[in-house]
Design a protein around this motif. Structure first.
Motif, mmCIF file in Angstrom:
data_model
loop_
_atom_site.group_PDB
_atom_site.id
_atom_site.type_symbol
_atom_site.label_atom_id
_atom_site.label_comp_id
_atom_site.label_asym_id
_atom_site.label_seq_id
_atom_site.Cartn_x
_atom_site.Cartn_y
_atom_site.Cartn_z
ATOM 1 N N SER A 208 0.816 -1.225 0.000
ATOM 2 C CA SER A 208 0.000 0.000 0.000
ATOM 3 C C SER A 208 0.844 1.268 0.000
ATOM 4 O O SER A 208 0.493 2.251 0.643
ATOM 5 C CB SER A 208 -0.935 0.005 1.221
ATOM 6 O OG SER A 208 -1.623 -1.207 1.326
ATOM 7 N N ASP A 209 1.945 1.257 -0.687
ATOM 8 C CA ASP A 209 2.820 2.434 -0.732
ATOM 9 C C ASP A 209 3.118 2.756 -2.195
ATOM 10 O O ASP A 209 3.886 2.062 -2.859
ATOM 11 C CB ASP A 209 4.122 2.149 0.023
ATOM 12 C CG ASP A 209 5.001 3.381 0.168
ATOM 13 O OD1 ASP A 209 4.724 4.398 -0.512
ATOM 14 O OD2 ASP A 209 5.969 3.338 0.947
ATOM 15 N N THR A 210 2.519 3.816 -2.716
ATOM 16 C CA THR A 210 2.710 4.162 -4.117
ATOM 17 C C THR A 210 4.084 4.760 -4.399
ATOM 18 O O THR A 210 4.415 5.025 -5.554
ATOM 19 C CB THR A 210 1.625 5.157 -4.578
ATOM 20 O OG1 THR A 210 1.581 6.274 -3.673
ATOM 21 C CG2 THR A 210 0.263 4.494 -4.608
ATOM 22 N N ASP A 211 4.902 4.959 -3.357
ATOM 23 C CA ASP A 211 6.293 5.367 -3.577
ATOM 24 C C ASP A 211 7.146 4.194 -4.056
ATOM 25 O O ASP A 211 8.219 4.399 -4.637
ATOM 26 C CB ASP A 211 6.911 5.932 -2.287
ATOM 27 C CG ASP A 211 6.457 7.357 -2.010
ATOM 28 O OD1 ASP A 211 5.985 8.013 -2.966
ATOM 29 O OD2 ASP A 211 6.557 7.790 -0.856
ATOM 30 N N VAL A 212 6.692 2.962 -3.789
ATOM 31 C CA VAL A 212 7.495 1.796 -4.158
ATOM 32 C C VAL A 212 6.831 0.935 -5.229
ATOM 33 O O VAL A 212 7.497 0.132 -5.881
ATOM 34 C CB VAL A 212 7.809 0.925 -2.921
ATOM 35 C CG1 VAL A 212 8.658 1.688 -1.936
ATOM 36 C CG2 VAL A 212 6.538 0.423 -2.258
ATOM 37 N N VAL A 213 5.537 1.086 -5.433
ATOM 38 C CA VAL A 213 4.843 0.307 -6.455
ATOM 39 C C VAL A 213 3.617 1.086 -6.903
ATOM 40 O O VAL A 213 3.081 1.919 -6.166
ATOM 41 C CB VAL A 213 4.439 -1.082 -5.908
ATOM 42 C CG1 VAL A 213 3.335 -0.950 -4.871
ATOM 43 C CG2 VAL A 213 4.036 -2.037 -7.024
ATOM 44 N N ARG A 214 3.183 0.813 -8.113
ATOM 45 C CA ARG A 214 2.062 1.572 -8.659
ATOM 46 C C ARG A 214 0.746 1.274 -7.934
ATOM 47 O O ARG A 214 0.636 0.312 -7.183
ATOM 48 C CB ARG A 214 1.930 1.272 -10.157
ATOM 49 C CG ARG A 214 3.028 1.896 -10.995
ATOM 50 C CD ARG A 214 2.761 1.710 -12.466
ATOM 51 N NE ARG A 214 2.848 0.301 -12.855
ATOM 52 C CZ ARG A 214 2.620 -0.131 -14.097
ATOM 53 N NH1 ARG A 214 2.271 0.728 -15.044
ATOM 54 N NH2 ARG A 214 2.725 -1.411 -14.379
ATOM 55 N N HIS A 215 -0.239 2.093 -8.240
ATOM 56 C CA HIS A 215 -1.539 2.044 -7.569
ATOM 57 C C HIS A 215 -2.224 0.698 -7.765
ATOM 58 O O HIS A 215 -2.146 0.080 -8.824
ATOM 59 C CB HIS A 215 -2.419 3.163 -8.124
ATOM 60 C CG HIS A 215 -3.831 3.140 -7.632
ATOM 61 N ND1 HIS A 215 -4.168 3.389 -6.329
ATOM 62 C CD2 HIS A 215 -5.005 2.881 -8.270
ATOM 63 C CE1 HIS A 215 -5.473 3.311 -6.185
ATOM 64 N NE2 HIS A 215 -6.003 2.993 -7.347
ATOM 65 N N ASP A 216 -2.901 0.239 -6.718
ATOM 66 C CA ASP A 216 -3.729 -0.965 -6.743
ATOM 67 C C ASP A 216 -5.175 -0.538 -6.507
ATOM 68 O O ASP A 216 -5.440 0.333 -5.683
ATOM 69 C CB ASP A 216 -3.279 -1.931 -5.645
ATOM 70 C CG ASP A 216 -4.019 -3.256 -5.679
ATOM 71 O OD1 ASP A 216 -5.208 -3.274 -5.273
ATOM 72 O OD2 ASP A 216 -3.428 -4.255 -6.081
ATOM 73 N N THR A 217 -6.110 -1.158 -7.222
ATOM 74 C CA THR A 217 -7.497 -0.700 -7.130
ATOM 75 C C THR A 217 -8.229 -1.169 -5.883
ATOM 76 O O THR A 217 -9.357 -0.746 -5.653
ATOM 77 C CB THR A 217 -8.292 -1.147 -8.375
ATOM 78 O OG1 THR A 217 -8.006 -2.516 -8.647
ATOM 79 C CG2 THR A 217 -7.914 -0.316 -9.570
ATOM 80 N N GLY A 218 -7.632 -2.040 -5.065
ATOM 81 C CA GLY A 218 -8.278 -2.381 -3.806
ATOM 82 C C GLY A 218 -8.272 -3.856 -3.507
ATOM 83 O O GLY A 218 -8.121 -4.707 -4.389
ATOM 84 N N ALA A 219 -8.467 -4.177 -2.223
ATOM 85 C CA ALA A 219 -8.422 -5.571 -1.765
ATOM 86 C C ALA A 219 -9.811 -6.188 -1.659
ATOM 87 O O ALA A 219 -9.942 -7.315 -1.197
ATOM 88 C CB ALA A 219 -7.728 -5.640 -0.401
ATOM 89 N N PHE A 220 -10.858 -5.474 -2.032
ATOM 90 C CA PHE A 220 -12.213 -6.010 -1.908
ATOM 91 C C PHE A 220 -12.438 -7.125 -2.935
ATOM 92 O O PHE A 220 -11.711 -7.264 -3.900
ATOM 93 C CB PHE A 220 -13.238 -4.894 -2.098
ATOM 94 C CG PHE A 220 -13.068 -4.126 -3.376
ATOM 95 C CD1 PHE A 220 -13.688 -4.533 -4.542
ATOM 96 C CD2 PHE A 220 -12.277 -2.981 -3.416
ATOM 97 C CE1 PHE A 220 -13.529 -3.836 -5.722
ATOM 98 C CE2 PHE A 220 -12.122 -2.266 -4.590
ATOM 99 C CZ PHE A 220 -12.733 -2.693 -5.746
ATOM 100 N N GLY A 221 -13.492 -7.912 -2.691
ATOM 101 C CA GLY A 221 -13.853 -8.956 -3.641
ATOM 102 C C GLY A 221 -12.796 -10.045 -3.783
ATOM 103 O O GLY A 221 -12.643 -10.616 -4.859
#
Length: 405
Positions: A208-221
């Motif tokens: 959950s750190d966009t300084d080290v990896v690109r955005h993730d759309t979420g952990a739901f589902g």
């Protein structure tokens, strides 16, 4: 509205009926407090459809479980919803028949016969079957249900991950998804350890750190495994190839095919180089042993489950006792069995609370009056006091899809 449409579409794919029509309605109150809820919108639709299945079985004189077995979707069949066929949704592994057989076996073990899944009868002072004591005069009944859900949310869900070798010979995972008790930290380490032939204690993870990896759309589902987990797997597999290629070059091996990864080294044609040494050699050559992985959430698969409850009711007071419950979940290749079992049993407790206790109450203005826990009745009985809750996972061949959370 999105939940309503999604639930109606997914649930309508179960029965093998050539003609389907779904009427769904939304009511707007603008006063319901916001909050997270597992399976939002799905439970209500499943309950409605399963109730209709039971009613049709009674009217036709067919055993409710047999009625379901005659109408379920089979392996390799197209899933047609009221909106048409979803191109990215497929059956990657199929275990619904095994789930229903688990329920049938439980009914037989409990002394039930044809018509039993939705039948009822009087209890006895000493109880009947393995379900436990049933007081005299109480009514005993049992019911079955089944459902299907996509293993990931539709459209636009993606994840990125990076796996790299560190100076001390261990590995680092950077992934955008969040850990909130859903078990993805364990699963992502398991995936990486398998790809790199190492152990989970040699792997660190950052989330959950966009300084080290690109955005993730979420952990739901359950996307923490089926979407972010696929990104981690792609990154780890790519890093394994890098390590073998560089080790073969560094040791002068004829081909990377002569090399293999171990927990803390690479072996090439009888020669061994530690991962620490390999890191230093890569640094001296101006190279970083790191790989990225991306997964766009498509194609998706489906997961199946079947449930069975046996309970007793006091006709005089309305008191209910759960005598036994059996739950079969076809979740594909399960990455974390303990976590998966916890999710199934947690869902059972949630279902009991929603069915027997919970009630959102509105006043004459449409405002929620049970907005605080001190005014909202929840189930507080520990899980261990619900007798014989058994969860079971079928064996399916495909390892393409997995669930933990």
């Amino acid at each position: 509205m999105t939940c309503r449409c999604r639930a109606s579409a997914v649930r309508a794919q179960d029965p093998l009926c050539p003609h389907k029509k779904v009427n769904a309605y939304s009511g707007s109150t603008n006063s319901v407090p916001a909050g997270a809820f597992r399976g939002y919108g799905l439970g209500q639709v499943v309950f409605a459809v399963e109730s209709v299945m039971d009613e049709l079985a009674r009217r036709t004189g067919v055993d409710p479980l047999v009625f379901r077995e005659l109408n379920i979707i089979g392996p390799g069949e197209h899933m047609i919803s009221p909106g048409g066929e979803e191109e990215d949704l497929e059956i990657a592994s199929y275990g619904l028949d095994q789930c229903l057989q688990v329920v049938r076996d439980a009914i037989a073990q409990d002394g039930g016969g044809p018509g039993s899944p939705a039948g009822s009868g009087p209890g006895s002072p000493n109880g009947s079957g393995p379900g436990g004591d049933v007081p005299d005069g109480w009514l005993v009944g049992q019911g079955t249900g089944m459902s299907m859900i996509a293993t990931g949310p539709p459209g636009g869900h993606f994840a990125d991950a990076t796996v790299k070798l560190l100076q001390d010979g261990t590995y680092d995972i950077a992934v955008g998804t969040a850990e909130f008790g859903n078990g993805t930290t364990t699963v992502h380490k398991q995936i990486t350890a398998g790809a790199l032939s190492t152990t989970v204690d040699r792997i660190a993870i950052r989330q959950s750190d966009t300084d080290v990896v690109r955005h993730d759309t979420g952990a739901f589902g359950s996307a923490g495994t089926v979407v972010a987990g696929k990104a981690v797997m792609k990154a780890a597999d790519a890093l394994a190839v890098q390590l073998l290629d560089f080790a073969a070059e560094y040791l002068g091996a004829a081909a990377p095919g002569e090399c293999r990864l171990t927990a803390d080294a690479v072996e090439c044609a009888g020669r061994v180089v530690s991962l620490k040494e390999l890191f230093q050699a890569a640094r001296a050559a101006g190279r970083e042993l790191s790989a990225d992985g991306h997964w766009g959430g498509s194609p998706r698969s489906v997961a199946f489950n079947a449930q069975w409850f046996r309970l007793a009711v006091d006709p005089g007071t309305g008191e209910i006792r759960i005598l036994r419950s059996v739950h079969a979940a076809d979740a594909g290749k399960v990455m974390n069995p303990m976590q998966c079992r916890g999710q199934v049993e947690g869902g059972v407790v949630q279902a009991l609370g929603a069915t027997l206790f919970e009630n959102v109450r509105l006043d004459e203005r449409g405002e929620v009056t049970t907005a605080a826990f001190r005014r909202y009745r929840c189930r507080s009985t520990p899980m261990c006091r619900v007798p014989r809750c058994t969860s079971w996972r079928p064996r399916t061949r495909s390892a393409r899809w997995a669930r933990s959370r």
